[in-house]
Design a protein around this motif. Sequence first.
Motif, PDB file in Angstrom:
ATOM      1  N   GLU A  21       0.830  -1.209   0.000  1.00 32.39           N
ATOM      2  CA  GLU A  21       0.000   0.000   0.000  1.00 32.39           C
ATOM      3  C   GLU A  21       0.866   1.261   0.000  1.00 32.39           C
ATOM      4  O   GLU A  21       0.491   2.279  -0.575  1.00 32.39           O
ATOM      5  CB  GLU A  21      -0.925   0.022   1.226  1.00 32.39           C
ATOM      6  N   LEU A  22       2.029   1.173   0.668  1.00 29.84           N
ATOM      7  CA  LEU A  22       2.895   2.350   0.740  1.00 29.84           C
ATOM      8  C   LEU A  22       3.640   2.598  -0.568  1.00 29.84           C
ATOM      9  O   LEU A  22       4.152   3.695  -0.802  1.00 29.84           O
ATOM     10  CB  LEU A  22       3.899   2.190   1.888  1.00 29.84           C
ATOM     11  N   ASP A  47       4.829   7.183  -6.105  1.00 27.12           N
ATOM     12  CA  ASP A  47       4.380   7.674  -7.411  1.00 27.12           C
ATOM     13  C   ASP A  47       3.674   9.019  -7.322  1.00 27.12           C
ATOM     14  O   ASP A  47       3.285   9.587  -8.333  1.00 27.12           O
ATOM     15  CB  ASP A  47       3.417   6.655  -8.043  1.00 27.12           C
ATOM     16  N   ARG A  48       3.466   9.499  -6.100  1.00 28.31           N
ATOM     17  CA  ARG A  48       2.721  10.751  -5.956  1.00 28.31           C
ATOM     18  C   ARG A  48       3.647  11.948  -6.104  1.00 28.31           C
ATOM     19  O   ARG A  48       4.855  11.822  -5.988  1.00 28.31           O
ATOM     20  CB  ARG A  48       2.100  10.827  -4.562  1.00 28.31           C
ATOM     21  N   SER A  49       3.029  13.105  -6.323  1.00 29.74           N
ATOM     22  CA  SER A  49       3.868  14.296  -6.386  1.00 29.74           C
ATOM     23  C   SER A  49       4.313  14.690  -4.978  1.00 29.74           C
ATOM     24  O   SER A  49       5.410  15.216  -4.788  1.00 29.74           O
ATOM     25  CB  SER A  49       3.114  15.434  -7.061  1.00 29.74           C
ATOM     26  N   GLY A  60      13.343  -1.053  -1.365  1.00 34.69           N
ATOM     27  CA  GLY A  60      13.952  -0.951  -0.039  1.00 34.69           C
ATOM     28  C   GLY A  60      13.344   0.182   0.766  1.00 34.69           C
ATOM     29  O   GLY A  60      13.025   0.021   1.945  1.00 34.69           O
ATOM     30  N   VAL A  61      13.145   1.317   0.140  1.00 33.37           N
ATOM     31  CA  VAL A  61      12.557   2.464   0.843  1.00 33.37           C
ATOM     32  C   VAL A  61      11.138   2.118   1.301  1.00 33.37           C
ATOM     33  O   VAL A  61      10.753   2.354   2.446  1.00 33.37           O
ATOM     34  CB  VAL A  61      12.542   3.712  -0.065  1.00 33.37           C
ATOM     35  N   THR A  62      10.382   1.518   0.406  1.00 38.19           N
ATOM     36  CA  THR A  62       8.991   1.183   0.701  1.00 38.19           C
ATOM     37  C   THR A  62       8.880   0.208   1.868  1.00 38.19           C
ATOM     38  O   THR A  62       8.084   0.400   2.795  1.00 38.19           O
ATOM     39  CB  THR A  62       8.366   0.550  -0.557  1.00 38.19           C
ATOM     40  N   ALA A  99      -3.201  -2.219  10.037  1.00 37.03           N
ATOM     41  CA  ALA A  99      -2.987  -2.570   8.630  1.00 37.03           C
ATOM     42  C   ALA A  99      -3.610  -1.483   7.759  1.00 37.03           C
ATOM     43  O   ALA A  99      -4.586  -0.852   8.156  1.00 37.03           O
ATOM     44  CB  ALA A  99      -3.622  -3.920   8.330  1.00 37.03           C
ATOM     45  N   LEU A 100      -3.024  -1.275   6.597  1.00 28.96           N
ATOM     46  CA  LEU A 100      -3.489  -0.201   5.736  1.00 28.96           C
ATOM     47  C   LEU A 100      -4.492  -0.710   4.712  1.00 28.96           C
ATOM     48  O   LEU A 100      -4.424  -1.847   4.273  1.00 28.96           O
ATOM     49  CB  LEU A 100      -2.301   0.427   4.998  1.00 28.96           C
TER      50      LEU A 100
END
Lengths: 327, 217
Positions: free
Chosen positions: A25-26, A31-33, A288-290, B106-107
């Motif tokens: 989900e993260l 992909d967002r601005s 990795g960041v996600t 949870a998301l």
Amino acid sequence: MKRHLLSAGDLGKDDALLILDTAEELAQVADRSIKKLPTLRGRTVVNLFFEDSTRTRISFEAAAKRLSADVINFSAKGSSVSKGESLKDTALTLEAMGADGVVVRHNASGAPHRLANWVHGSVVNAGDGTHEHPTQALLDAFSMRRRLGNLEGRRVSIVGDILHSRVARSNVLLLHTLGAEVTVVAPPTLMPVAVDAWPCEVSYDLDAVIPKSDVVMMLRVQRERMNAAYFPTVREYSRRYGLNGDRMGRMPEDSIVMHPGPMNRGIEIAAEVADSQRSTIVEQVANGVTVRMAVLYLLLGGSESALGGAVPVPATASAAVSMERDA
Amino acid sequence: MVNAAPTPAQPSAAPGDGRHGGHDGGHKAVLEASDIRRALTRIAHEILERTKGGGDVVLVGVQTRGVTLARRLAERIGEVEGTSVPWGSLDVTMYRDDLRLKPARALGRTELPAGGIDGRVVVLVDDVLFSGRTVRAALDALSDLGRPRAVQLAILVDRGHRELPIRADYVGKNLPTSIRENVKVMLAEVDGHDAVLLGPAAASGPRHGGGVRTEVK
């Protein structure tokens, strides 16, 4: 409830899937601005790096900042550690600064475990000696899942310096928990003595393993840890255990090639393989960041850690114990 | 812990799931399936009227039941006007002000239609309007996703007891409640059948009731 993330073996299947699903989900935040969430506003994350690292430290820093946490970077070079301060005194200093989370990389296996007993915040192991690197295993599993779907029954081969690799150990533990079938491949000199106790198959012949692997994960030849002669020449290692275009041609269709980086192009992996369609090496960095965002959110986001809420899985727990002994 | 938070074992159980669980004992239905259907049809008409045909409307449902309602509203508007209205889902977990009161949850999924929300009229859709804190979180989440021309709020049940200066533009049913009562919205897609139930706050942790005002919507 598990306050720390010290070993991939501590994660039950439910925990591991919760982290991977949260990361899923993260992932869209990237992909967002506006790549930022307010979730960890006012929380402090300390990056405590006693060993050189670029990508892991930057990855953790980006993850914490995307969740709006305050990040303090601490590297041993140029700090009071070089003046002889002990790990415990460093920990107490961090404690006094009010660190909610401590991300620690140390050249001694087990240092994060010690640290976890001294600080009130959550400790995340970002690599300790030749022991473990749990977030690397999580991001590898995440990358595999995005390419291949469910990992249940997937065949993963981990090739190279198993003896010195914390990435290999964490991956074996986590992938076993997630139901994948893992084979470690290395020359006998680079295989840990107690590898029989690991929940995986062992092979010394890369060519035999290649045609039945959904994933081939190449490990870096860690020349900085090799103070003895583990193989005659780099060229011989490369011929027997390197992944070249010819070997990649014998991999099953849709199979993927992974590498935790940094790569030695031309030694364990040929340039044409690293840059091929099968390679996930660049994705792994982004993932990795996600995944680290997911870990920090689940550990620090709520009143207490969201991990370990379910009943622990005994099988993986005992595997973790047996591995700690040979660490 | 008052709220039955989703367990890590069920990551698909998005935030707030379980809020409608617990006993049915003492609950009476204040809206039946047909009432819900009529309320949604009326809201669909009102949205079309207020937005002059709904040309630039995007329906955004708040996870989890708001998403179901947003989809139904989009269908209803399609039937009435013959146009298709884009709809999406919004998970506000990371923006909630009560995150620190419970373990991290949870998301759910945030998925906006391809056109995005820039310059559009966003109609936020949720099942119950209570304290207004969920809507506040949703407004924050929206502003990170784009810049809508206007944001409106459609709600199936407004049960009062606001804690923030927020009101709904479209209301299915105004339901005067006691703070001790519990409002459950059941939707066929999630719960098997449609109904809105009102009952005494159950010990198993209703989200829309009880004295814990900080963790409710």
